[in-house]
Design a protein around this motif. Structure first.
Motif, PDB file in Angstrom:
ATOM      1  N   VAL A 137     -52.073 -63.607  -1.299  1.00  0.00           N
ATOM      2  CA  VAL A 137     -51.941 -64.170  -2.650  1.00  0.00           C
ATOM      3  C   VAL A 137     -50.643 -64.964  -2.769  1.00  0.00           C
ATOM      4  O   VAL A 137     -50.630 -66.081  -3.298  1.00  0.00           O
ATOM      5  CB  VAL A 137     -52.026 -63.055  -3.720  1.00  0.00           C
ATOM      6  N   LEU A 138     -49.568 -64.416  -2.254  1.00  0.00           N
ATOM      7  CA  LEU A 138     -48.273 -65.104  -2.335  1.00  0.00           C
ATOM      8  C   LEU A 138     -48.271 -66.359  -1.454  1.00  0.00           C
ATOM      9  O   LEU A 138     -47.718 -67.396  -1.845  1.00  0.00           O
ATOM     10  CB  LEU A 138     -47.144 -64.156  -1.937  1.00  0.00           C
ATOM     11  N   GLY A 139     -48.903 -66.292  -0.302  1.00  0.00           N
ATOM     12  CA  GLY A 139     -48.995 -67.461   0.576  1.00  0.00           C
ATOM     13  C   GLY A 139     -49.734 -68.609  -0.089  1.00  0.00           C
ATOM     14  O   GLY A 139     -49.358 -69.781   0.059  1.00  0.00           O
ATOM     15  N   SER A 153     -42.002 -62.513   2.532  1.00  0.00           N
ATOM     16  CA  SER A 153     -41.537 -61.408   3.370  1.00  0.00           C
ATOM     17  C   SER A 153     -42.199 -60.133   2.840  1.00  0.00           C
ATOM     18  O   SER A 153     -42.527 -60.045   1.659  1.00  0.00           O
ATOM     19  CB  SER A 153     -40.014 -61.283   3.309  1.00  0.00           C
ATOM     20  N   PRO A 154     -42.423 -59.165   3.704  1.00  0.00           N
ATOM     21  CA  PRO A 154     -43.111 -57.945   3.273  1.00  0.00           C
ATOM     22  C   PRO A 154     -42.460 -57.259   2.068  1.00  0.00           C
ATOM     23  O   PRO A 154     -43.161 -56.852   1.142  1.00  0.00           O
ATOM     24  CB  PRO A 154     -43.074 -57.050   4.514  1.00  0.00           C
ATOM     25  N   ARG A 155     -41.158 -57.124   2.064  1.00  0.00           N
ATOM     26  CA  ARG A 155     -40.496 -56.422   0.954  1.00  0.00           C
ATOM     27  C   ARG A 155     -40.663 -57.161  -0.364  1.00  0.00           C
ATOM     28  O   ARG A 155     -40.903 -56.560  -1.404  1.00  0.00           O
ATOM     29  CB  ARG A 155     -39.021 -56.215   1.265  1.00  0.00           C
ATOM     30  N   ILE A 156     -40.516 -58.465  -0.315  1.00  0.00           N
ATOM     31  CA  ILE A 156     -40.636 -59.242  -1.552  1.00  0.00           C
ATOM     32  C   ILE A 156     -42.092 -59.310  -2.006  1.00  0.00           C
ATOM     33  O   ILE A 156     -42.400 -59.126  -3.180  1.00  0.00           O
ATOM     34  CB  ILE A 156     -40.036 -60.657  -1.370  1.00  0.00           C
ATOM     35  N   VAL A 159     -43.203 -55.977  -3.748  1.00  0.00           N
ATOM     36  CA  VAL A 159     -42.310 -55.275  -4.668  1.00  0.00           C
ATOM     37  C   VAL A 159     -43.023 -54.856  -5.958  1.00  0.00           C
ATOM     38  O   VAL A 159     -42.754 -53.780  -6.495  1.00  0.00           O
ATOM     39  CB  VAL A 159     -41.020 -56.095  -4.954  1.00  0.00           C
ATOM     40  N   ALA A 160     -43.958 -55.650  -6.442  1.00  0.00           N
ATOM     41  CA  ALA A 160     -44.664 -55.289  -7.683  1.00  0.00           C
ATOM     42  C   ALA A 160     -45.487 -54.018  -7.504  1.00  0.00           C
ATOM     43  O   ALA A 160     -45.417 -53.102  -8.328  1.00  0.00           O
ATOM     44  CB  ALA A 160     -45.549 -56.449  -8.140  1.00  0.00           C
ATOM     45  N   VAL A 161     -46.258 -53.943  -6.433  1.00  0.00           N
ATOM     46  CA  VAL A 161     -47.075 -52.756  -6.219  1.00  0.00           C
ATOM     47  C   VAL A 161     -46.200 -51.565  -5.832  1.00  0.00           C
ATOM     48  O   VAL A 161     -46.527 -50.416  -6.161  1.00  0.00           O
ATOM     49  CB  VAL A 161     -48.203 -53.021  -5.199  1.00  0.00           C
ATOM     50  N   ASP A 162     -45.072 -51.814  -5.187  1.00  0.00           N
ATOM     51  CA  ASP A 162     -44.140 -50.722  -4.890  1.00  0.00           C
ATOM     52  C   ASP A 162     -43.587 -50.115  -6.171  1.00  0.00           C
ATOM     53  O   ASP A 162     -43.444 -48.895  -6.290  1.00  0.00           O
ATOM     54  CB  ASP A 162     -43.002 -51.203  -3.997  1.00  0.00           C
ATOM     55  N   LEU A 163     -43.280 -50.964  -7.145  1.00  0.00           N
ATOM     56  CA  LEU A 163     -42.801 -50.452  -8.440  1.00  0.00           C
ATOM     57  C   LEU A 163     -43.901 -49.671  -9.149  1.00  0.00           C
ATOM     58  O   LEU A 163     -43.635 -48.647  -9.796  1.00  0.00           O
ATOM     59  CB  LEU A 163     -42.305 -51.607  -9.319  1.00  0.00           C
TER      60      LEU A 163
END
Length: 195
Positions: A137-139, A153-156, A159-163
């Motif tokens: 989706v981000l790509g 990048s994986p972390r960025i 981050v939404a689903v991690d939150l």
């Protein structure tokens, strides 16, 4: 022998796999990961345990496959707008958290500390599957000029689903409100990734 639940029409391929995954989900919902056994899943799916082990070499692999079976069957949004796509992804995740699948994820997460195989399988399958979806989706947004390439990048990307997971797994929230989803997207995710 007539009462043997494994007797009956022989199933193969997708049909058998679906039956095994459904049986594993039902077992997880009833007895949790701790009580999950290949024997019980096989009996519930009306097959033998060899058919289960042929597809999933361990209890952890089966449990995670069952969760993924229901957690990632939705299509990726592709509306042409980053915010709309991210909201759809995150709303889908929030909806799953409040569903029986969310309960299964909670059971699996609770057992992770005691089961190294489960930790490894969740990391390798659940997290990687989610990462691929978010990077896709981000790509697309990067290609449209709606997000900066450095955000891929994986972390960025996740981050939404991690939150969202933090709300559920750490804070113990069982129902994620739409206001929470919108806040995560508008206040954290979009400012982080936008071009």
């Amino acid at each position: 022998m007539a009462d043997d639940p494994r007797k009956g029409p022989r199933r193969r391929g997708q049909v058998l796999e679906q039956a095994i995954l459904r049986a594993a989900l039902d077992e997880l919902a009833e007895v949790g990961y701790h009580g999950l056994t290949i024997d019980r899943v096989a009996a519930r799916a009306h097959t033998n345990k060899t058919a289960v082990y042929r597809r999933w070499p361990s209890r952890a692999a089966l449990a995670v496959a069952a969760y993924l079976h229901v957690a990632t069957d939705e299509e990726l949004p592709d509306t042409g707008d980053l915010r709309t796509d991210v909201l759809a992804l995150l709303r889908g995740a929030a909806q799953r958290i409040g569903s029986p699948q969310g309960g299964i994820l909670h059971v699996l997460a609770a057992e992770m500390g005691n089961e190294p195989d489960l930790v490894r399988t969740i990391r390798d399958q659940v997290i990687d599957t989610g990462l691929t979806r978010w990077l896709t989706v981000l790509g697309r947004a990067v290609a449209r000029g709606q997000a900066r390439p450095e955000a891929l990048s994986p972390r960025i990307a996740t981050v939404a689903v991690d939150l969202l997971r933090h709300e559920y797994l750490v804070r113990g929230v069982t129902t994620i409100t739409d206001n929470t989803v919108i806040e995560i997207v508008d206040a954290v995710y979009l400012p982080l990734v936008r071009a």
